[in-house]
Design a protein around this motif. Structure first.
Motif, PDB file in Angstrom:
ATOM      1  N   PRO A 116      10.020  -3.272   5.429  1.00 11.29           N
ATOM      2  CA  PRO A 116       8.927  -2.096   5.406  1.00 11.29           C
ATOM      3  C   PRO A 116       7.977  -2.847   4.296  1.00 11.29           C
ATOM      4  CG  PRO A 116      10.738  -1.441   4.609  1.00 11.29           C
ATOM      5  CD  PRO A 116      11.418  -2.442   5.241  1.00 11.29           C
ATOM      6  N   VAL A 117       8.073  -4.001   3.791  1.00 11.15           N
ATOM      7  CA  VAL A 117       7.081  -4.362   2.743  1.00 11.15           C
ATOM      8  C   VAL A 117       5.477  -4.271   3.154  1.00 11.15           C
ATOM      9  CG1 VAL A 117       7.058  -6.897   3.977  1.00 11.15           C
ATOM     10  CG2 VAL A 117       6.837  -6.521   1.459  1.00 11.15           C
ATOM     11  N   PHE A 118       5.264  -4.379   4.877  1.00 14.14           N
ATOM     12  CA  PHE A 118       3.975  -4.217   4.926  1.00 14.14           C
ATOM     13  C   PHE A 118       3.384  -2.689   4.854  1.00 14.14           C
ATOM     14  CE2 PHE A 118       5.437  -8.086   7.244  1.00 14.14           C
ATOM     15  CZ  PHE A 118       4.560  -8.942   6.732  1.00 14.14           C
ATOM     16  N   LEU A 119       4.134  -1.701   4.629  1.00 14.42           N
ATOM     17  CA  LEU A 119       3.666  -0.358   4.646  1.00 14.42           C
ATOM     18  C   LEU A 119       2.856  -0.044   3.538  1.00 14.42           C
ATOM     19  CD1 LEU A 119       4.133   2.276   5.986  1.00 14.42           C
ATOM     20  CD2 LEU A 119       6.145   2.645   4.576  1.00 14.42           C
ATOM     21  N   PRO A 120       3.100  -0.659   2.204  1.00 13.67           N
ATOM     22  CA  PRO A 120       2.073  -0.303   1.151  1.00 13.67           C
ATOM     23  C   PRO A 120       0.772  -0.688   1.574  1.00 13.67           C
ATOM     24  CG  PRO A 120       4.172  -1.218   0.103  1.00 13.67           C
ATOM     25  CD  PRO A 120       4.335  -1.195   1.773  1.00 13.67           C
ATOM     26  N   ALA A 121       0.626  -2.175   2.086  1.00 10.60           N
ATOM     27  CA  ALA A 121      -0.705  -2.544   2.502  1.00 10.60           C
ATOM     28  C   ALA A 121      -1.464  -1.533   3.443  1.00 10.60           C
ATOM     29  CB  ALA A 121      -0.655  -3.982   3.044  1.00 10.60           C
ATOM     30  N   ALA A 122      -0.579  -0.998   4.649  1.00  6.54           N
ATOM     31  CA  ALA A 122      -1.260  -0.066   5.387  1.00  6.54           C
ATOM     32  C   ALA A 122      -1.582   1.087   5.076  1.00  6.54           C
ATOM     33  CB  ALA A 122       0.023   0.122   6.460  1.00  6.54           C
ATOM     34  N   VAL A 123      -0.900   1.661   4.032  1.00  6.71           N
ATOM     35  CA  VAL A 123      -1.301   2.792   3.177  1.00  6.71           C
ATOM     36  C   VAL A 123      -2.474   2.673   2.215  1.00  6.71           C
ATOM     37  CG1 VAL A 123      -0.558   4.688   1.520  1.00  6.71           C
ATOM     38  CG2 VAL A 123       0.953   3.762   3.370  1.00  6.71           C
ATOM     39  N   ALA A 124      -2.679   1.581   1.634  1.00 13.06           N
ATOM     40  CA  ALA A 124      -3.514   1.088   0.796  1.00 13.06           C
ATOM     41  C   ALA A 124      -4.953   0.969   1.773  1.00 13.06           C
ATOM     42  CB  ALA A 124      -3.667  -0.223  -0.081  1.00 13.06           C
ATOM     43  N   CYS A 125      -4.756   0.346   2.898  1.00  7.53           N
ATOM     44  CA  CYS A 125      -5.789   0.071   3.768  1.00  7.53           C
ATOM     45  C   CYS A 125      -6.411   1.488   4.269  1.00  7.53           C
ATOM     46  CB  CYS A 125      -5.429  -0.714   4.980  1.00  7.53           C
ATOM     47  SG  CYS A 125      -6.554  -0.790   6.380  1.00  7.53           S
ATOM     48  N   ILE A 126      -5.567   2.415   4.622  1.00  7.72           N
ATOM     49  CA  ILE A 126      -6.204   3.608   4.935  1.00  7.72           C
ATOM     50  C   ILE A 126      -6.589   4.468   3.807  1.00  7.72           C
ATOM     51  CG2 ILE A 126      -5.419   5.950   5.684  1.00  7.72           C
ATOM     52  CD1 ILE A 126      -2.972   4.788   7.280  1.00  7.72           C
ATOM     53  N   SER A 127      -6.063   4.494   2.508  1.00  5.58           N
ATOM     54  CA  SER A 127      -6.887   5.078   1.508  1.00  5.58           C
ATOM     55  C   SER A 127      -8.144   4.488   0.993  1.00  5.58           C
ATOM     56  CB  SER A 127      -5.875   4.899   0.098  1.00  5.58           C
ATOM     57  OG  SER A 127      -4.707   5.621   0.332  1.00  5.58           O
ATOM     58  N   ALA A 128      -8.390   2.967   1.276  1.00  4.17           N
ATOM     59  CA  ALA A 128      -9.588   2.281   1.039  1.00  4.17           C
ATOM     60  C   ALA A 128     -10.827   2.777   2.113  1.00  4.17           C
ATOM     61  CB  ALA A 128      -9.600   1.083   1.127  1.00  4.17           C
ATOM     62  N   VAL A 129     -10.172   3.001   3.416  1.00  7.89           N
ATOM     63  CA  VAL A 129     -11.113   3.522   4.410  1.00  7.89           C
ATOM     64  C   VAL A 129     -11.909   4.813   4.322  1.00  7.89           C
ATOM     65  CG1 VAL A 129     -11.326   3.920   6.928  1.00  7.89           C
ATOM     66  CG2 VAL A 129     -10.289   1.736   6.211  1.00  7.89           C
ATOM     67  N   LEU A 130     -10.775   5.694   3.845  1.00  2.52           N
ATOM     68  CA  LEU A 130     -11.072   7.138   3.585  1.00  2.52           C
ATOM     69  C   LEU A 130     -12.041   7.176   2.390  1.00  2.52           C
ATOM     70  CD1 LEU A 130      -7.709   9.019   4.416  1.00  2.52           C
ATOM     71  CD2 LEU A 130      -9.710   8.668   5.924  1.00  2.52           C
ATOM     72  N   ALA A 131     -11.817   6.366   1.182  1.00  2.19           N
ATOM     73  CA  ALA A 131     -12.624   6.499   0.296  1.00  2.19           C
ATOM     74  C   ALA A 131     -14.134   5.948   0.399  1.00  2.19           C
ATOM     75  CB  ALA A 131     -12.057   5.527  -0.972  1.00  2.19           C
TER      76      ALA A 131
END
Length: 413
Positions: free
Chosen positions: A113-128
């Motif tokens: 699950p090391v890729f999970l933080p990058a996925a969450v950060a991607c979603i947050s950046a898009v929403l921002a």
């Protein structure tokens, strides 16, 4: 005092000054204009999940990848811990998590699950609002993984590592596309919800404005006629107080009756405001009260002739017709030198033509009115789909002509 309202966050242009969520000082506020909160709970839960999941992944991939050590756990902690700043520094966090993930993979530690933080950060950046930054960071992570897995794997640990199959790379690419698509879907849904909230708020403001105008128009129509009668009779009473006390007494009696009626109608309007949703305690005035209106006008020295017959009551239109006649007669008392007015009704094919004439001339004397009488009549007519024409006649008088849709109660069967 800190600014409470802010514009939308600018697009990322790659410079360090844009790594914040907007200009300096904006990182303290979220998109709803409230102070942003630190996402402690979600970050903590995700960190625990990444650490535990990576432990299981290391056990399953024993012999193929390096075992977890303090450095790998530090990378996992840093990658997940960066998400604590994802709402305040979304661009920095999305690039930071992508870089940490790439270092972790290049060091030969087990997948998981090391890729999970990058996925969450991607979603947050898009929403921002930093879509290009999110796409770029995720794309660089995928390209870096491709470079490490197929070209640099011989120089990187673990020893004897072999490149993954292209089927696995296609699966990873599909994962990247899925993360970006999910981010965009959440962004679109959030923008849609935001527009819907704005439309609901605008509709609520519009209804409040319309209700305020309706109340103002109703109070104006209620008070204007009675106050005009009181004004005229007060002048008569003052003029005759010494020479004809009996006539002055009559004027005062008229003032008392007119003020009592005005207070009653104002109380009725206020009662409907104090008890929203309840039926008014007294029926709204209509053309059935036309004789009272003629009597009040007579007490102000105005003779009113009625031509034609008032049609049967129609919901809404009955009140509008009464108020139009009331306001027109009030204007005659205030602004016309004529002491005679004519009210004519013509009703055919579901349309009421209502005409109020006086012979003038206009006095040109300021009568203390608000100047909203004609505007109020036009608003009432327009609300029903009707029209109002008002202006001087060629012979020197003044005419108000109202055309109103009229469907009586007995026609609604």
């Amino acid at each position: 005092m800190e600014e409470q309202h802010r514009p939308a966050a600018p697009a990322w242009d790659g410079g360090p000054s844009r790594w914040r969520h907007g200009p300096p000082g904006w990182d303290r506020w979220n998109e709803d204009g409230h102070r942003a909160r630190w996402p402690w709970r979600s970050t903590l839960l995700l960190t625990v999940f990444v650490l535990v999941g990576s432990g299981f992944a290391a056990h399953a991939q024993h012999g193929d990848r390096l075992a977890l050590d303090p450095f790998s756990r530090a990378l996992l902690l840093v990658g997940s811990g960066l998400l604590l700043w994802r709402q305040r520094y979304p661009v920095f966090v999305v690039f930071g998590t992508a870089a940490v993930t790439l270092v972790y993979v290049a060091a030969g530690y087990p997948y998981g699950p090391v890729f999970l933080p990058a996925a969450v950060a991607c979603i947050s950046a898009v929403l921002a609002g930093h879509r290009r930054a999110a796409w770029t960071a995720v794309g660089l992570l995928w390209a870096g993984h491709l470079l490490v897995a197929h070209w640099l794997y011989r120089r990187l640990p673990p020893a004897g590592d072999r490149p993954p199959s292209w089927t696995q790379e296609i699966a990873i690419a599909a994962w990247v596309v899925a993360v970006v698509a999910l981010s965009e879907l959440i962004r679109v849904r959030r923008e849609q919800w935001g527009r819907e909230r704005a439309e609901r708020a605008q509709a609520a403001r519009r209804r409040a404005d319309e209700e305020r105008l309706r109340i103002a128009r109703e109070l104006h129509d209620v008070l204007a006629h009675s106050i005009s009668v009181i004004n005229v009779q007060a002048g008569v009473g003052l003029a005759l107080l010494d020479s004809d006390p009996e006539q002055a007494r009559t004027a005062l009696t008229t003032i008392k009756a007119a003020s009592k009626e005005a207070l009653g109608e104002v109380r009725q309007v206020l009662d409907t405001l104090r008890a929203p949703g309840e039926a008014p305690r007294a029926p709204a005035p209509g053309l059935d009260r036309l004789p009272e209106l003629v009597e009040q006008a007579a007490s102000a020295g105005l003779t009113v002739e009625i031509e034609g017959e008032a049609p049967a009551p129609a919901p809404g239109a009955d009140l509008a017709a009464f108020r139009i006649v009331q306001e027109a007669l009030t204007n005659v008392v205030r602004h016309s030198g004529s002491r005679r007015a004519r009210v004519r009704f013509e009703h055919e094919r579901g349309v009421l033509r209502l005409r109020i004439d006086d012979d003038g001339p206009a006095t040109g004397v300021e009568a203390g009115g608000s100047g909203n009488g004609l505007a109020g009549m036009r608003e009432r007519a327009a609300a029903l789909g009707g029209t109002i024409e008002a202006g001087p006649r060629e012979d020197g008088g003044f005419r108000v002509l109202a055309v109103l849709p009229w469907k009586a109660k007995e026609d609604n069967r």
